[in-house]
Design an enzyme around this catalytic site. Structure first.
Site, PDB file in Angstrom:
ATOM      1  N   ASP A 164       0.862  -0.994   0.075  1.00 29.25           N
ATOM      2  CA  ASP A 164      -0.103  -0.114  -0.081  1.00 29.25           C
ATOM      3  C   ASP A 164       0.972   1.422  -0.107  1.00 29.25           C
ATOM      4  O   ASP A 164       2.108   1.169   0.140  1.00 29.25           O
ATOM      5  CB  ASP A 164      -0.917  -0.101   1.329  1.00 29.25           C
ATOM      6  CG  ASP A 164      -1.881   1.252   1.382  1.00 29.25           C
ATOM      7  OD1 ASP A 164      -2.981   0.773   0.783  1.00 29.25           O
ATOM      8  OD2 ASP A 164      -1.741   2.313   1.748  1.00 29.25           O
ATOM      9  N   TYR A 172      -0.070   8.415  -2.787  1.00 22.99           N
ATOM     10  CA  TYR A 172      -0.153   7.897  -4.277  1.00 22.99           C
ATOM     11  C   TYR A 172      -1.358   8.663  -4.751  1.00 22.99           C
ATOM     12  O   TYR A 172      -1.463   8.826  -6.200  1.00 22.99           O
ATOM     13  CB  TYR A 172      -0.428   6.225  -4.269  1.00 22.99           C
ATOM     14  CG  TYR A 172       0.391   5.460  -4.106  1.00 22.99           C
ATOM     15  CD1 TYR A 172       1.617   5.803  -3.880  1.00 22.99           C
ATOM     16  CD2 TYR A 172       0.313   4.220  -4.050  1.00 22.99           C
ATOM     17  CE1 TYR A 172       2.783   4.863  -3.836  1.00 22.99           C
ATOM     18  CE2 TYR A 172       1.254   3.175  -4.205  1.00 22.99           C
ATOM     19  CZ  TYR A 172       2.518   3.445  -3.961  1.00 22.99           C
ATOM     20  OH  TYR A 172       3.442   2.459  -3.764  1.00 22.99           O
ATOM     21  N   GLY A 173      -2.515   9.026  -4.085  1.00 20.51           N
ATOM     22  CA  GLY A 173      -3.406   9.624  -4.613  1.00 20.51           C
ATOM     23  C   GLY A 173      -3.358  10.823  -5.442  1.00 20.51           C
ATOM     24  O   GLY A 173      -4.187  11.390  -6.295  1.00 20.51           O
ATOM     25  N   CYS A 197      -4.741  -1.705  -1.954  1.00 18.35           N
ATOM     26  CA  CYS A 197      -4.491   0.027  -2.051  1.00 18.35           C
ATOM     27  C   CYS A 197      -5.587   0.158  -3.239  1.00 18.35           C
ATOM     28  O   CYS A 197      -5.244  -0.201  -4.390  1.00 18.35           O
ATOM     29  CB  CYS A 197      -3.032   0.166  -2.203  1.00 18.35           C
ATOM     30  SG  CYS A 197      -3.169   1.979  -2.664  1.00 18.35           S
ATOM     31  N   ASN A 198      -6.689   0.835  -3.152  1.00 15.08           N
ATOM     32  CA  ASN A 198      -7.458   1.235  -4.415  1.00 15.08           C
ATOM     33  C   ASN A 198      -6.711   2.165  -5.306  1.00 15.08           C
ATOM     34  O   ASN A 198      -6.763   1.839  -6.543  1.00 15.08           O
ATOM     35  CB  ASN A 198      -8.688   1.969  -3.922  1.00 15.08           C
ATOM     36  CG  ASN A 198      -9.545   1.200  -2.951  1.00 15.08           C
ATOM     37  OD1 ASN A 198     -10.351   0.527  -3.331  1.00 15.08           O
ATOM     38  ND2 ASN A 198      -9.143   1.006  -1.596  1.00 15.08           N
ATOM     39  N   CYS A 210     -10.917   3.864  -0.154  1.00 16.28           N
ATOM     40  CA  CYS A 210      -9.531   3.933   0.172  1.00 16.28           C
ATOM     41  C   CYS A 210      -9.091   3.312   1.350  1.00 16.28           C
ATOM     42  O   CYS A 210      -9.930   3.591   2.466  1.00 16.28           O
ATOM     43  CB  CYS A 210      -8.937   5.564   0.486  1.00 16.28           C
ATOM     44  SG  CYS A 210      -7.521   6.076   0.973  1.00 16.28           S
TER      45      CYS A 210
HETATM   46  N1  DGL Z   1      -4.556   3.647   0.672  1.00 22.44           N
HETATM   47  C1  DGL Z   1      -4.619   3.830  -0.648  1.00 22.44           C
HETATM   48  C2  DGL Z   1      -6.007   3.748  -1.340  1.00 22.44           C
HETATM   49  O1  DGL Z   1      -6.512   2.730  -0.926  1.00 22.44           O
HETATM   50  C3  DGL Z   1      -4.014   5.505  -1.179  1.00 22.44           C
HETATM   51  C4  DGL Z   1      -3.670   6.443  -0.167  1.00 22.44           C
HETATM   52  C5  DGL Z   1      -2.858   7.727  -0.987  1.00 22.44           C
HETATM   53  O2  DGL Z   1      -1.584   7.193  -0.682  1.00 22.44           O
HETATM   54  O3  DGL Z   1      -3.099   8.591  -1.324  1.00 22.44           O
HETATM   55  O4  DGL Z   1      -6.459   4.284  -2.115  1.00 22.44           O
END
Ligand code: DGL
Length: 271
Positions: A16, A48-49, A79-80, A189
């Site tokens: 993640d 990541y978003g 992690c979506n 998320c």
């Molecule tokens: N936990 C992540 C998700 O399920 C992303 C969070 C991030 O880093 O922006 O999308």
């Protein structure tokens, strides 16, 4: 990678952007108690978003190389955002490697809604992705899907504490969804389940709030069983790694789960 070369005794790689995927670990451990999991929190590259897709693909490929160097037999992505951005590229690069992704609970939400309006809370990366829009077209064509990117929620979970603006930050998207008639909420998320108490303070106990940790874990279990890759004996566990600061990730783990664990830094070429 040929599937026949994967060994049932090998670990499962799980990654993640940060601590978010830890919200799915209890479900994974519940379904697959004999498996050894390597969990990478890619906190050196969070969030990541807000990253371009190519950046996340590069990170996913790099982390998967690390898992393979450890003899991993499968990769799970709780992690979506990473699933939406990178799962196709990962599968193309490693056609024989079982890879399981996660997706927001749009399908059950569309079945559950009475108002015909559902709210999806996720990162901008997920909500803007082709994969997410295809999911909505497939599973929720006849309901209205309201999208909420929730800026700042991931940072709240990662950094902990409850700064003065936190209540407002959590309340705003929820109030807007309520005002517009959403009667089912989807946490798209994996960081967001860690905010469930604050979310419930604003929406009360009755609004259904869906997340997909358990279906994700079951999908991983099914895949390992189907491929004859599930461990049939021994006790499993989790080893934690990060591309960021191991001490900081260990503190976050303890704060969010109450458990103490050793966190190691990922070896250099994978950071
Ligand atoms: N936990 C992540 C998700 O399920 C992303 C969070 C991030 O880093 O922006 O999308």
């Amino acid at each position: 990678m040929a599937a026949s070369r994967l060994a049932a005794g090998g670990p499962v790689g799980v990654f993640d952007s940060g601590i978010g995927g830890v919200s799915t670990l209890a479900a994974i451990r519940g379904q697959l108690p004999r498996e050894h999991l390597l969990y990478v929190a890619d906190t050196g590259h969070l969030p990541y978003g807000e990253r371009p897709q190519a950046y996340i693909v590069e990170r996913a490929l790099r982390i998967t190389e690390y898992f393979l160097s450890c003899g991993a037999k499968a990769v799970a992505i709780p992690c979506n955002t990473a699933t939406a951005a990178a799962i196709e590229a990962l599968r193309a690069r490693h056609p024989g490697l079982p890879i399981v992704g996660i997706e927001p609970a749009v399908k059950p939400a569309a079945r559950l809604t009475r108002s015909g309006i559902i709210g999806v809370l996720a990162t901008s990366g997920t909500l803007l992705s082709d994969r997410f829009h295809a999911l909505v077209r497939r599973q929720a064509a006849d309901v209205q899907v309201l999208l909420k990117p929730c800026p700042g929620w991931v940072t709240l979970v990662e950094e902990g504490g409850w700064p003065a603006h936190a209540d407002r930050l959590v309340a705003e998207p929820l109030e807007d969804l309520h005002r517009r008639g959403a009667d089912v909420l989807v946490l798209g998320c994996t960081h967001f389940p860690f905010l469930i108490e604050a979310i419930r303070r604003h929406i009360g106990p009755d609004v259904p709030v869906l997340e997909t940790g358990l279906p994700f874990a079951r999908q991983l279990q099914r895949l390992l069983l189907t491929l004859g890759l599930a461990r049939v004996a021994g006790e499993g566990g989790v080893s934690f790694f990060t591309s960021g600061d191991p001490a900081a990730v260990a503190r976050r783990l303890e704060r969010l789960t109450g458990r103490r664990a050793t966190v190691e830094r990922l070896p250099e070429p994978y950071c």
